[in-house]
Design an enzyme around this catalytic site. Sequence first.
Site, PDB file in Angstrom:
ATOM      1  N   LYS A  95       0.855  -1.288   0.031  1.00 56.41           N
ATOM      2  CA  LYS A  95      -0.062   0.008   0.074  1.00 56.41           C
ATOM      3  C   LYS A  95       0.748   1.124   0.003  1.00 56.41           C
ATOM      4  O   LYS A  95       2.047   1.212   0.318  1.00 56.41           O
ATOM      5  CB  LYS A  95      -0.938   0.012   1.200  1.00 56.41           C
ATOM      6  CG  LYS A  95      -2.040  -1.118   0.930  1.00 56.41           C
ATOM      7  CD  LYS A  95      -3.164  -0.829   2.067  1.00 56.41           C
ATOM      8  CE  LYS A  95      -4.208  -2.035   1.719  1.00 56.41           C
ATOM      9  NZ  LYS A  95      -5.345  -2.067   2.616  1.00 56.41           N
ATOM     10  N   ARG A 115      -3.525 -10.341   5.253  1.00 57.71           N
ATOM     11  CA  ARG A 115      -3.765 -10.234   3.818  1.00 57.71           C
ATOM     12  C   ARG A 115      -2.663  -9.539   3.079  1.00 57.71           C
ATOM     13  O   ARG A 115      -2.206  -8.468   3.382  1.00 57.71           O
ATOM     14  CB  ARG A 115      -5.086  -9.213   3.548  1.00 57.71           C
ATOM     15  CG  ARG A 115      -5.652  -9.321   2.259  1.00 57.71           C
ATOM     16  CD  ARG A 115      -6.852  -8.220   2.172  1.00 57.71           C
ATOM     17  NE  ARG A 115      -7.090  -8.147   0.825  1.00 57.71           N
ATOM     18  CZ  ARG A 115      -6.970  -7.494   0.022  1.00 57.71           C
ATOM     19  NH1 ARG A 115      -5.893  -6.699   0.165  1.00 57.71           N
ATOM     20  NH2 ARG A 115      -7.498  -7.429  -1.346  1.00 57.71           N
TER      21      ARG A 115
HETATM   22  C1  7PJ Z   1      -8.154  -4.721   1.957  1.00 65.65           C
HETATM   23  C2  7PJ Z   1      -9.044  -5.232   1.778  1.00 65.65           C
HETATM   24  C3  7PJ Z   1      -7.596  -4.589   3.525  1.00 65.65           C
HETATM   25  C4  7PJ Z   1      -9.547  -6.076   3.700  1.00 65.65           C
HETATM   26  C5  7PJ Z   1      -8.605  -4.345  -0.045  1.00 65.65           C
HETATM   27  C6  7PJ Z   1      -5.571  -3.190  -1.565  1.00 65.65           C
HETATM   28  C7  7PJ Z   1      -6.656  -2.498  -1.534  1.00 65.65           C
HETATM   29  N1  7PJ Z   1      -9.987  -5.937   2.369  1.00 65.65           N
HETATM   30  N2  7PJ Z   1      -9.368  -5.277   0.295  1.00 65.65           N
HETATM   31  N3  7PJ Z   1      -8.403  -5.228   4.336  1.00 65.65           N
HETATM   32  N4  7PJ Z   1      -7.608  -3.863   0.958  1.00 65.65           N
HETATM   33  N5  7PJ Z   1     -10.307  -6.854   4.614  1.00 65.65           N
HETATM   34  O1  7PJ Z   1      -5.136  -4.618  -1.585  1.00 65.65           O
HETATM   35  O2  7PJ Z   1      -4.217  -2.536  -1.711  1.00 65.65           O
HETATM   36  O3  7PJ Z   1      -6.922  -3.836   4.079  1.00 65.65           O
HETATM   37  S1  7PJ Z   1      -8.147  -3.837  -1.695  1.00 65.65           S
END
Ligand code: 7PJ
Length: 277
Positions: A223, A258
Amino acid sequence: MSAMLRCGDKLLDLSSPVIMGVLNVTPDSFSDGGRYLHVDAALRQAELMLREGAVIIDIGAESTRPNANFVSEQQELDRLLPVIERIKQQLDVIISIDTSTPAVITEAAHRGAGIINDVRALQRDGALMAAAATGLPICLMHMQGQPNTMQQQPHYVSVVDEVKVFLQQRIDACLAVGICREQLLLDVGFGFGKTLSHNLELLRRLTEFEAFNLPLLVGMSRKSMLGTILGGAAVDERLYAGIAAATIAVMNGANIVRTHDVRATKDAIAVVSAMKF
Ligand code: 7PJ
């Protein structure tokens, strides 16, 4: 917090932290857009992440980066459902679906998805009911504003307090439609309507979210907060910073990380687990 979470036909063991690998099936995601549009390519990437130690594969068809193209319900279904079906057929892994769309929640659950991951915390019309009907675990994430404008001027009096209040409101909304508390996961939403200092305060004080007594999911992989810390590093230059951020998050109570970088992140959190659990 319960150590075992039922995710459809699979059990998720959260007695130590686990990796959720990111699989984008979007043509415009900021880090791997366009690469896994085809079902075969998506399957291969999921397989690789599974071999590298992911326990969950999070599949998303809507890019939430600023200025991303709008994705219709039909486009989301067309991109996601074949990939879910194929992965479900071929791999022994928990499938999480990154969506805010009620019809996608319903259809994904029918095809064997095990977790609903909603960056809008089920605030879209019909999403609460759709999620409740699946009986699946749901990740409620905090976001200030909407994806296309959220980074323009994020503002909080106290970011930690405001995220806590929001998450409690969404927990209450879930309970009100008959979702069990034990089905819920929480995420402070790094980078979603937050400046670097907001993100860092949330990371530093992540332990406070343990008071909810629900599993905590974090996502900082690649990010822009990492790019900013590194003085403008490009997306593909953020791996080591992402490892550091994931390590701190797990030390501060995160249960699910994640990430796009499964192998490296898994090894880093193994060190924390060896020390702590
Ligand atoms: C997140 C997400 C996060 C959860 C994305 C990216 C943007 N779901 N989906 N938490 N980020 N739960 O991967 O940079 O931080 S999409």
